[in-house]
Write a protein that holds these residues in place. Structure first.
Motif, short mmCIF file in Angstrom:
data_model
loop_
_atom_site.label_atom_id
_atom_site.label_comp_id
_atom_site.label_asym_id
_atom_site.label_seq_id
_atom_site.Cartn_x
_atom_site.Cartn_y
_atom_site.Cartn_z
N VAL A 12 -12.12 -22.72 5.17
CA VAL A 12 -10.70 -22.40 5.24
C VAL A 12 -10.10 -22.35 3.83
N ASP A 13 -10.41 -23.34 3.04
CA ASP A 13 -9.87 -23.37 1.68
C ASP A 13 -10.35 -22.17 0.87
N LEU A 14 -11.64 -21.84 0.99
CA LEU A 14 -12.19 -20.71 0.24
C LEU A 14 -11.58 -19.39 0.71
N ALA A 15 -11.45 -19.21 2.01
CA ALA A 15 -10.90 -17.96 2.53
C ALA A 15 -9.45 -17.78 2.12
N GLN A 16 -8.68 -18.84 2.09
CA GLN A 16 -7.29 -18.74 1.67
C GLN A 16 -7.19 -18.36 0.20
N GLU A 17 -8.06 -18.93 -0.61
CA GLU A 17 -8.04 -18.61 -2.03
C GLU A 17 -8.46 -17.17 -2.28
N VAL A 18 -9.48 -16.69 -1.55
CA VAL A 18 -9.93 -15.30 -1.69
C VAL A 18 -8.82 -14.35 -1.27
N LEU A 19 -8.12 -14.66 -0.21
CA LEU A 19 -7.02 -13.80 0.24
C LEU A 19 -5.93 -13.74 -0.81
N ARG A 20 -5.61 -14.88 -1.39
CA ARG A 20 -4.56 -14.89 -2.43
C ARG A 20 -4.96 -14.00 -3.61
N LEU A 21 -6.22 -14.10 -4.02
CA LEU A 21 -6.67 -13.31 -5.17
C LEU A 21 -6.75 -11.82 -4.82
N ARG A 22 -7.16 -11.49 -3.59
CA ARG A 22 -7.24 -10.08 -3.20
C ARG A 22 -5.86 -9.45 -3.17
N ARG A 23 -4.87 -10.18 -2.72
CA ARG A 23 -3.52 -9.63 -2.68
C ARG A 23 -2.99 -9.41 -4.09
N LEU A 24 -3.25 -10.36 -4.99
CA LEU A 24 -2.86 -10.15 -6.40
C LEU A 24 -3.60 -8.96 -7.01
N GLY A 25 -4.88 -8.83 -6.66
CA GLY A 25 -5.66 -7.71 -7.18
C GLY A 25 -5.16 -6.38 -6.69
N LEU A 26 -4.66 -6.33 -5.42
CA LEU A 26 -4.11 -5.09 -4.91
C LEU A 26 -2.85 -4.70 -5.67
N ALA A 81 0.83 -1.21 0.00
CA ALA A 81 0.00 0.00 0.00
C ALA A 81 0.86 1.25 0.00
N GLN A 82 1.97 1.23 0.73
CA GLN A 82 2.86 2.39 0.77
C GLN A 82 3.47 2.64 -0.61
N ARG A 83 3.87 1.58 -1.29
CA ARG A 83 4.45 1.73 -2.62
C ARG A 83 3.41 2.24 -3.62
N LEU A 84 2.18 1.70 -3.54
CA LEU A 84 1.13 2.14 -4.46
C LEU A 84 0.73 3.58 -4.19
N PHE A 85 0.74 3.96 -2.88
CA PHE A 85 0.40 5.35 -2.55
C PHE A 85 1.45 6.30 -3.09
N GLU A 86 2.72 5.91 -2.98
CA GLU A 86 3.78 6.77 -3.50
C GLU A 86 3.71 6.90 -5.01
N GLU A 87 3.21 5.85 -5.65
CA GLU A 87 3.11 5.91 -7.12
C GLU A 87 1.78 6.50 -7.56
N GLY A 88 0.91 6.82 -6.60
CA GLY A 88 -0.34 7.47 -6.94
C GLY A 88 -1.45 6.55 -7.36
N PHE A 89 -1.33 5.27 -7.11
CA PHE A 89 -2.37 4.34 -7.51
C PHE A 89 -3.51 4.23 -6.49
N ILE A 90 -3.26 4.57 -5.22
CA ILE A 90 -4.31 4.52 -4.21
C ILE A 90 -4.33 5.85 -3.47
N SER A 91 -5.46 6.11 -2.84
CA SER A 91 -5.65 7.38 -2.13
C SER A 91 -5.01 7.31 -0.75
N ARG A 92 -4.97 8.49 -0.12
CA ARG A 92 -4.42 8.56 1.24
C ARG A 92 -5.31 7.80 2.23
N VAL A 93 -6.61 7.80 1.96
CA VAL A 93 -7.54 7.07 2.84
C VAL A 93 -7.21 5.58 2.83
N ASP A 94 -6.97 5.02 1.63
CA ASP A 94 -6.61 3.60 1.56
C ASP A 94 -5.30 3.34 2.29
N ARG A 95 -4.37 4.29 2.19
CA ARG A 95 -3.09 4.10 2.87
C ARG A 95 -3.28 4.09 4.39
#
Length: 439
Positions: A360-374, A173-187
């Motif tokens: 557990v399996d579903l939550a782990q997969e969702v977390l993996r995809l959310r991190r890639l999406g970020l 999030a810090q790197r994306l904020f510095e590059e302007g991809f996310i807002s200060r609120v997200d940071r």
């Protein structure tokens, strides 16, 4: 408690045997008395004078030949009376010693001895039942604290893992904020989630430390216990509930305690029933001297009236026996209900653990995809934090379900009166959670 009851039974076992006793005596005495002899003196004088008068009476002269007159004789009564004092000062002192041996043997007690011994044996059985109850409770406490420590260690590990993951998310999030991809609120939201995760991780570690200290205190060791037996779940179904209920009715020490109470009441009734029966005793005693005096004999005694009322005593004993019978019914009913409850708890925990695996399996997969999406700019930090929270929740709930299974299984075995059978199910379990203990 068991030792005290056993010693008391041993003491009562010899109550009807012959007992020999020795008697020693040493006495010092002083007797002092001023005895009044005036009345005795007067009676002696009168008696002597009356004898003299009888010889001069007309009746004597008619029977015996006439006695020639004799000169005047002195007054013998007065002469004798002068030798008897009006009083006598009696004063004696000294000491005596003596020794003797005696024996007594209650040859017939109408069953009193057997009743007392039987009641003491029943109290020993009750103490044994209480001991088993305490041991079973202690073993259940050991299982509870041991596997709660394992659960606390897993929770600490999961919180630590979540904190590490959110650190990576915060860095992204810090790197994306510095590059302007996310807002200060997200940071700021990422920073807030990281602070919360750190706080929860510290708390979870402290909880795990406290759980391990509780286990150490229970075992009273000077060193930290290293729990190497993991939480477990068996995918195999339990036997029918009737199997465990029959185990409880056969092995539970609560029923053994009730049986001991009944035995005590029955022995007390037998004791009350001897109220008017005789007691026969052989006895003997002899002085320890050169020519000893001795006595020997047999005695029998009956209580004719007085003391405790036999009818009331028997009624009280019958009431206690009735109470024990009703207690057995109550304990049996409560045991059957408790076994069924614990049996259902084991099945429910088993089903919940298996159902949570998909979460557990579903939550782990969702977390993996959310991190890639970020990283690709598709998802926000909030999405990642929510996915991380869901993954942590699913894994924690599953570990909690495993602990619920273990605790319910231990309670089931305890309610059956077979707590050590828990080890058999532990060794046969086909699902084991990882052991995450670290020094």
């Amino acid at each position: 408690a068991i030792a005290a009851s056993e010693y008391q039974t041993d003491a009562l076992a010899t109550v009807d045997r012959p007992f020999v006793f020795a008697q020693l005596s040493a006495n010092a005495y002083k007797v002092q008395e001023d005895i009044d002899l005036s009345s005795l003196r007067n009676r002696v004088i009168d008696g002597v004078n009356n004898v003299g008068n009888d010889f001069n009476s007309p009746g004597i002269s008619n029977v015996a030949p006439p006695i020639p007159p004799v000169p005047d004789l002195p007054n013998f009564g007065e002469i004798i009376g002068e030798r008897i004092p009006d009083s006598y000062d009696f004063n004696r002192s000294g000491s005596t010693t003596g020794a003797g041996l005696g024996v007594a043997w209650p040859v017939y007690t109408a069953g009193r001895t057997a009743a007392l011994t039987g009641a003491s044996n029943a109290r020993t059985q009750e103490a044994v039942a209480d001991s088993i109850l305490d041991k079973n409770e202690l073993y259940n406490t050991l299982i509870e604290r041991y596997f709660k420590a394992q659960l606390a260690i897993i929770a600490a590990y999961l919180r630590e893992d979540a904190y590490d993951t959110l650190q990576q998310t915060d860095h992204t999030a810090q790197r994306l904020f510095e590059e302007g991809f996310i807002s200060r609120v997200d940071r700021l939201q990422a920073q807030s989630a990281l602070a919360d995760a750190k706080s929860e991780s510290i708390k979870a570690n402290n909880d795990a430390r406290l759980a391990m200290i509780a286990l150490q205190r229970l075992l009273r060791t000077d060193y930290r216990i290293k729990p190497t037996t993991p939480l477990f779940v068996s995918s195999k179904p339990l036997s029918d509930v009737s199997y465990y209920q029959n185990l409880a009715l056969t092995n539970h020490p609560g029923l053994q305690k009730v049986a001991a109470k009944r035995a005590q009441a029955q022995q007390l009734r037998a004791l009350s029933d001897t109220g008017y029966k005789p007691t026969v005793l052989l006895y003997g005693f002899s002085q320890v001297e050169k020519d000893p005096s001795w006595i020997a004999g047999v005695s029998a005694s009956w209580k004719l009236w007085g003391g405790l009322d036999k009818t009331a005593s028997l009624a009280a004993s019958d009431a206690r026996i009735r109470q024990a019978d009703l207690s057995e019914i109550e304990v049996s009913d409560n045991l059957l209900l408790l076994v069924e409850k614990n049996w259902n708890d084991v099945n429910n925990a088993q089903a919940r653990y298996q159902a949570l695996q998909s979460n557990v399996d579903l939550a782990q997969e969702v977390l993996r995809l959310r991190r890639l999406g970020l990283q690709e700019g598709v998802n926000t930090t909030i999405d990642v934090v929510q996915a991380q929270t869901q993954a942590l929740k699913a894994r924690t709930e599953q570990a909690q379900a495993a602990n619920d299974y273990v605790q319910a299984l231990a309670s089931l075995m305890q309610s059956c009166g077979t707590p050590l059978a828990f080890n058999t199910y532990l060794n046969a379990a086909d699902i084991r959670l990882p052991t995450l203990y670290t020094q």
